[in-house]
Design a protein around this motif. Structure first.
Motif, mmCIF file in Angstrom:
data_model
loop_
_atom_site.group_PDB
_atom_site.id
_atom_site.type_symbol
_atom_site.label_atom_id
_atom_site.label_comp_id
_atom_site.label_asym_id
_atom_site.label_seq_id
_atom_site.Cartn_x
_atom_site.Cartn_y
_atom_site.Cartn_z
ATOM 1 N N PHE A 4 0.794 -1.216 0.000
ATOM 2 C CA PHE A 4 0.000 0.000 0.000
ATOM 3 C C PHE A 4 0.835 1.278 0.000
ATOM 4 O O PHE A 4 0.283 2.373 -0.091
ATOM 5 C CB PHE A 4 -0.923 0.005 1.224
ATOM 6 N N GLY A 5 2.141 1.163 0.101
ATOM 7 C CA GLY A 5 2.979 2.353 0.114
ATOM 8 C C GLY A 5 2.810 3.144 1.402
ATOM 9 O O GLY A 5 2.138 2.724 2.350
ATOM 10 N N THR A 6 3.417 4.323 1.409
ATOM 11 C CA THR A 6 3.382 5.139 2.623
ATOM 12 C C THR A 6 2.747 6.506 2.398
ATOM 13 O O THR A 6 2.580 7.269 3.352
ATOM 14 C CB THR A 6 4.811 5.345 3.151
ATOM 15 N N ALA A 7 2.396 6.835 1.174
ATOM 16 C CA ALA A 7 1.835 8.159 0.890
ATOM 17 C C ALA A 7 0.448 8.288 1.520
ATOM 18 O O ALA A 7 -0.370 7.361 1.442
ATOM 19 C CB ALA A 7 1.749 8.388 -0.613
ATOM 20 N N PRO A 8 0.152 9.428 2.152
ATOM 21 C CA PRO A 8 -1.188 9.621 2.725
ATOM 22 C C PRO A 8 -2.228 9.779 1.625
ATOM 23 O O PRO A 8 -1.917 10.240 0.519
ATOM 24 C CB PRO A 8 -1.041 10.912 3.536
ATOM 25 N N LEU A 9 -3.481 9.397 1.924
ATOM 26 C CA LEU A 9 -4.570 9.520 0.966
ATOM 27 C C LEU A 9 -5.345 10.800 1.251
ATOM 28 O O LEU A 9 -5.886 10.982 2.339
ATOM 29 C CB LEU A 9 -5.501 8.305 1.057
ATOM 30 N N LEU A 10 -5.388 11.686 0.274
ATOM 31 C CA LEU A 10 -6.178 12.907 0.384
ATOM 32 C C LEU A 10 -7.596 12.608 -0.088
ATOM 33 O O LEU A 10 -7.804 12.123 -1.207
ATOM 34 C CB LEU A 10 -5.559 14.023 -0.463
ATOM 35 N N GLU A 11 -8.582 12.880 0.745
ATOM 36 C CA GLU A 11 -9.964 12.540 0.419
ATOM 37 C C GLU A 11 -10.644 13.698 -0.309
ATOM 38 O O GLU A 11 -10.617 14.846 0.157
ATOM 39 C CB GLU A 11 -10.742 12.208 1.692
ATOM 40 N N LEU A 12 -11.228 13.409 -1.455
ATOM 41 C CA LEU A 12 -11.942 14.419 -2.223
ATOM 42 C C LEU A 12 -13.355 14.612 -1.671
ATOM 43 O O LEU A 12 -13.938 13.684 -1.093
ATOM 44 C CB LEU A 12 -12.021 13.997 -3.694
ATOM 45 N N PRO A 13 -13.930 15.821 -1.848
ATOM 46 C CA PRO A 13 -15.268 16.077 -1.296
ATOM 47 C C PRO A 13 -16.339 15.291 -2.026
ATOM 48 O O PRO A 13 -16.246 15.027 -3.220
ATOM 49 C CB PRO A 13 -15.450 17.587 -1.490
ATOM 50 N N PHE A 14 -17.376 14.922 -1.287
ATOM 51 C CA PHE A 14 -18.501 14.148 -1.800
ATOM 52 C C PHE A 14 -19.729 15.052 -1.845
ATOM 53 O O PHE A 14 -19.868 15.951 -1.012
ATOM 54 C CB PHE A 14 -18.764 12.965 -0.856
ATOM 55 N N PRO A 15 -20.628 14.875 -2.809
ATOM 56 C CA PRO A 15 -21.842 15.699 -2.832
ATOM 57 C C PRO A 15 -22.578 15.636 -1.492
ATOM 58 O O PRO A 15 -22.665 14.573 -0.880
ATOM 59 C CB PRO A 15 -22.679 15.072 -3.953
ATOM 60 N N ASN A 16 -23.102 16.770 -1.055
ATOM 61 C CA ASN A 16 -23.811 16.778 0.226
ATOM 62 C C ASN A 16 -25.322 16.821 0.061
ATOM 63 O O ASN A 16 -26.053 16.983 1.034
ATOM 64 C CB ASN A 16 -23.340 17.937 1.109
ATOM 65 N N ARG A 17 -25.784 16.705 -1.168
ATOM 66 C CA ARG A 17 -27.215 16.608 -1.436
ATOM 67 C C ARG A 17 -27.473 15.468 -2.420
ATOM 68 O O ARG A 17 -26.723 15.267 -3.373
ATOM 69 C CB ARG A 17 -27.761 17.911 -2.024
ATOM 70 N N ARG A 18 -28.560 14.767 -2.181
ATOM 71 C CA ARG A 18 -28.899 13.663 -3.081
ATOM 72 C C ARG A 18 -29.171 14.172 -4.487
ATOM 73 O O ARG A 18 -28.815 13.506 -5.470
ATOM 74 C CB ARG A 18 -30.123 12.923 -2.541
ATOM 75 N N SER A 19 -29.786 15.321 -4.618
ATOM 76 C CA SER A 19 -30.088 15.864 -5.949
ATOM 77 C C SER A 19 -28.814 16.049 -6.762
ATOM 78 O O SER A 19 -28.799 15.807 -7.974
ATOM 79 C CB SER A 19 -30.846 17.187 -5.827
ATOM 80 N N ALA A 20 -27.725 16.469 -6.106
ATOM 81 C CA ALA A 20 -26.461 16.651 -6.815
ATOM 82 C C ALA A 20 -25.869 15.303 -7.217
ATOM 83 O O ALA A 20 -25.366 15.141 -8.340
ATOM 84 C CB ALA A 20 -25.483 17.427 -5.949
ATOM 85 N N ALA A 21 -25.919 14.315 -6.310
ATOM 86 C CA ALA A 21 -25.399 12.995 -6.636
ATOM 87 C C ALA A 21 -26.168 12.383 -7.804
ATOM 88 O O ALA A 21 -25.582 11.824 -8.746
ATOM 89 C CB ALA A 21 -25.479 12.085 -5.413
ATOM 90 N N ASP A 22 -27.506 12.494 -7.769
ATOM 91 C CA ASP A 22 -28.322 11.942 -8.852
ATOM 92 C C ASP A 22 -28.071 12.684 -10.158
ATOM 93 O O ASP A 22 -28.057 12.074 -11.246
ATOM 94 C CB ASP A 22 -29.804 12.013 -8.487
#
Length: 521
Positions: free
Chosen positions: A302-320
């Motif tokens: 898995f290596g040693t580099a940290p994983l930067l987490e990207l933002p996720f939609p905060n509304r269902r309408s945006a995800a859909d």
């Protein structure tokens, strides 16, 4: 992955504590058993969970479902009383549905796997991505320039595809925050360029990996790190994994107790055992997922580099909206041929079920999963009925922006299907491939769906079709739907020959099988 045979009933092996494969029905309740509705990505944990009875005093029964179907079951309350817990690769989409969080109780993260890009070693070297920093923007520019090709699962049916789509969209939008509909509209042209390089799609990570092994013309996959680490290319080499420096979307696999379940004690024992160092090491060793507890460090893979987490939609309408944009505007269109049995044995309820299943794909099903499984904008659909002979069929192209009139025509065609005559399965299947052979390849995701309720009684044989198929230079799969009295063995041969999959509608509905197939098209 979600298994192709959707209606295989759960077999509770309570004596050994083994886990059951899932289908449309939940297992019967047993006070000693924790019934878990799971994403099919969890299937590789069955050997470990079989040990839970002895190690933790908890017997586990798993029933599998797709991401959106599972989220709808929980949010609507349909899972209450049928299951005690849910276990998906992520609860992010589920948490966006109104009322869903009230149906959830304790959530325990069990393991971690980011969604990343895996490429053949030769292609990674060519792009200079085997060393140094790479961003999603770099990947998007190379994709738009046709410098590599990749496969990805359908984000409407698989969490790995959904996570990949969210990650790419978030990185390319430069928003720095959760995506909204305005940002999705703005980033759509960039996404179109990115997904121009996608030449392989699938409804599950497992089927995608199998198809990739057969396809020397596909350079890589976007999928879970855990899938990619164990994957080999068509040439037999391991893949080079690319971790975009601007971030990823990570699955954290939360085992989640339903608020309606009285089995809090059993849930607590299982969750605690799964986070013990011994269980975490076994998860890491056998599934290539990262451990969640600090006492167990990730191994060298898995290596040693940290994983930067990207933002996720905060509304269902945006995800859909993001999923809808991908299906109807961004990705290459579908070219689909349905080879449909209308023989005499289909008379009555069976032909009615076929008409209803086709209506489902024209928008009659207004659920979220139903909306995403309808015939898509820009898709070309051929309906090719067969009985003693083949056809005549009809072809429809669904326009972008105003699909309703064409969808109504498809529904009317399906409603007009009548049963009668014999069953010439292989004449119909051959006609489908001949139809495709006469067309110019427009860069579409092309597939054949074969639905039959019986054995071949007329026309050419399977051996005749297999000999014909071997003369073709094609990667077009046939997805076979078992219905009624289908010859299971021979239908599996068709699936294996063409690189397709088998979907079982003998216990579940024909409409549900058609909906699941849409994840592969």
């Amino acid at each position: 992955m979600r298994r192709a045979v959707t209606a295989a009933l759960a077999l509770l092996l309570a004596a050994t504590g083994a886990c059951s494969g899932g289908g449309a029905e939940s297992p019967p309740d047993d006070p000693a058993v924790l019934r878990v509705l799971a994403g099919s990505e969890i299937k590789d944990l069955e050997p470990l969970l079989a040990k839970a009875a002895g190690a933790a005093g908890v017997k586990v029964s798993l029933s599998y479902t797709g991401t959106l179907d599972g989220a709808e079951q929980v949010a609507s309350g349909a899972a209450d009383g049928r299951y005690d817990a849910v276990w998906f690769s992520s609860n992010r989409y589920l948490s966006l549905i109104d009322g869903a969080t009230a149906r959830l109780s304790t959530q325990t993260k069990i393991m971690v796997s980011p969604v990343v890009l895996g490429l053949t070693r030769a292609k990674a070297r060519e792009l200079h991505w085997d060393t140094g920093e790479v961003t999603w923007t770099d990947i998007a520019e190379a994709a738009a320039g046709h410098r590599f090709t990749f496969g990805m699962t359908n984000p409407a049916s698989s969490n790995s595809g959904f996570s990949a789509l969210v990650g790419v969209a978030a990185a390319l939008s430069d928003a720095g925050e959760a995506l909204d509909q305005a940002q999705i509209t703005a980033v759509t042209p960039k996404l179109t360029g990115f997904f121009a390089a996608q030449t392989l799609t699938a409804g599950s990570s497992g089927w995608l990996a199998d198809a990739f092994r057969r396809r020397a013309d596909v350079d890589g996959l976007i999928n879970y790190e855990s899938v990619l680490l164990g994957l080999r290319s068509a040439g037999g080499e391991p893949l080079t994994l690319v971790y975009p420096a601007d971030g990823v979307v990570t699955a954290d696999y939360p085992l989640t107790l339903l608020a309606s379940s009285p089995k809090k004690a059993q849930y607590g024992k299982l969750a605690a055992w799964l986070r013990t160092p011994a269980a975490q090491r076994e998860i890491m060793t056998t599934t290539a997922r990262r451990p969640i507890v600090p006492e167990v460090p990730p191994d060298a893979r898995f290596g040693t580099a940290p994983l930067l987490e990207l933002p996720f939609p905060n509304r269902r309408s945006a995800a859909d909206a993001l999923i809808s944009a991908y299906l109807n505007k961004v990705r290459r269109p579908s070219r689909t041929l349905f080879v449909l049995d209308t023989s005499g044995s289909m008379e009555g309820d069976r032909i009615a079920a076929l008409r209803a299943a086709l209506a489902t794909l024209t928008g009659a099903d207004t659920s979220v999963s139903g909306r995403f499984s309808r015939f898509r904008d820009r898709e070309t659909v051929t309906l090719l009925p067969f009985n003693t002979g083949t056809g005549p069929g009809s072809t429809f192209t669904v326009p972008e922006g105003d699909p309703a009139p064409v969808l109504a025509r498809i529904r009317a065609y399906g409603d007009g299907l009548e049963a009668g005559g014999g069953t010439a399965i292989y004449d119909g299947l051959r006609a489908a491939y001949q139809t495709l052979g006469s067309e110019q390849d427009g860069g579409s995701f092309t597939s054949v769906v074969l639905m039959t309720d019986g054995e071949n009684t007329d026309g050419s044989s399977y051996e005749d079709f297999a000999a014909f198929h071997r003369t073709l230079n094609t990667h077009v799969p046939t997805f076979v739907v078992l219905f009624g009295d289908s010859d299971v063995s021979e239908m599996r041969q068709v699936s294996d020959l063409t690189g397709g999959a088998v979907f079982d509608a003998r216990q579940a509905s024909l409409a549900s099988a058609f909906k699941e197939i849409r994840g592969y098209q």
